[in-house]
Write a protein that holds these residues in place. Structure first.
Motif: not given
Length: 228
Positions: A33-36, A38-39, A42, A48
């Motif tokens: 997943d792209q959001t995963y 990206a996080r 961080y 998050q």
């Protein structure tokens, strides 16, 4: 510098150099997943932020063919050979093709697209260009037991008329059908595999209502088995 920050910087360098800094392309290549992803980039103290543990590192390394331990080393950036993806989109022009919209339908759009690796794609579809194949879901039981409600249908949209017996996606008036078509004399029989549905026919008198959207190549079951 702790291990998590070291791995984060290695991941960022990999994405920047091999994927032109595009997280979405990297995520697609590794099947995450792209959001995963990206996080994971961080800083550790950012809300998050995701950990970068052994499992995700192993998955990324396996997907990209990176040797084990690269994320924890000072080795140069690896060369990466990304397998091409073959994307099959939904058959999304049906309602427009049926005039003012479909009233009843034997197919529905539950997914947006499916991607395959080159090997998977050619195993299923040989050398048919991906732009000529669309996907849609069966609705209802008229083609049971051959096709069940929810099954995926892969459709060759190069076929825009009757081209021999087979299962077709077509509209008749404002209705959309997934049926067998079979020529019998000077009329085209419309057949359901579920014998509870009566056959009917398309003739010279009513063929102006009839439009073929494609011929079904493959039906894929979407039956789910729950284990907990």
């Amino acid at each position: 510098m702790n291990k998590r920050e070291f791995r984060r910087q290695r991941l960022q360098a990999l994405i920047d150099d091999r994927f032109n800094g595009v997280v979405a392309d990297f995520a697609r290549a590794v099947g995450k997943d792209q959001t995963y992803i990206a996080r994971m980039l961080y800083p550790e103290d950012k809300p998050q932020a995701k950990s970068i543990g052994e499992k995700i590192i192993a998955d990324i390394s396996s997907a990209l063919g990176i040797k084990a331990g690269w994320f924890d080393s000072n080795d140069d950036l690896p060369s990466i050979e990304i397998q091409p993806k073959y994307r099959i989109e939904i058959l999304n022009e049906i309602e427009a093709s049926a005039g003012n919209g479909v009233i009843t339908a034997d197919a529905i759009e539950l997914i947006s697209a499916i991607e395959y690796t080159e090997a998977q794609y050619f195993l299923m579809f040989n050398h048919i260009p991906a732009d000529n194949i669309k996907v849609i879901n069966v609705k209802g039981d008229s083609m049971s037991p051959t096709l069940e409600s929810g099954d995926l249908l892969f459709i060759d949209i190069r076929v825009i008329g009757y081209e021999g017996d087979g299962i077709y996606v077509f509209s008749y008036g404002k209705n959309l059908y997934v049926k067998r078509l079979q020529m019998a004399g000077d009329q085209l029989l419309v057949l359901s595999d579920n014998k509870s549905y009566k056959e009917w026919s398309i003739t010279e008198e009513n063929e102006y209502k009839f439009k073929v959207h494609g011929k079904v190549l493959i039906g894929q079951s979407q039956a789910f088995k729950r284990y907990g």
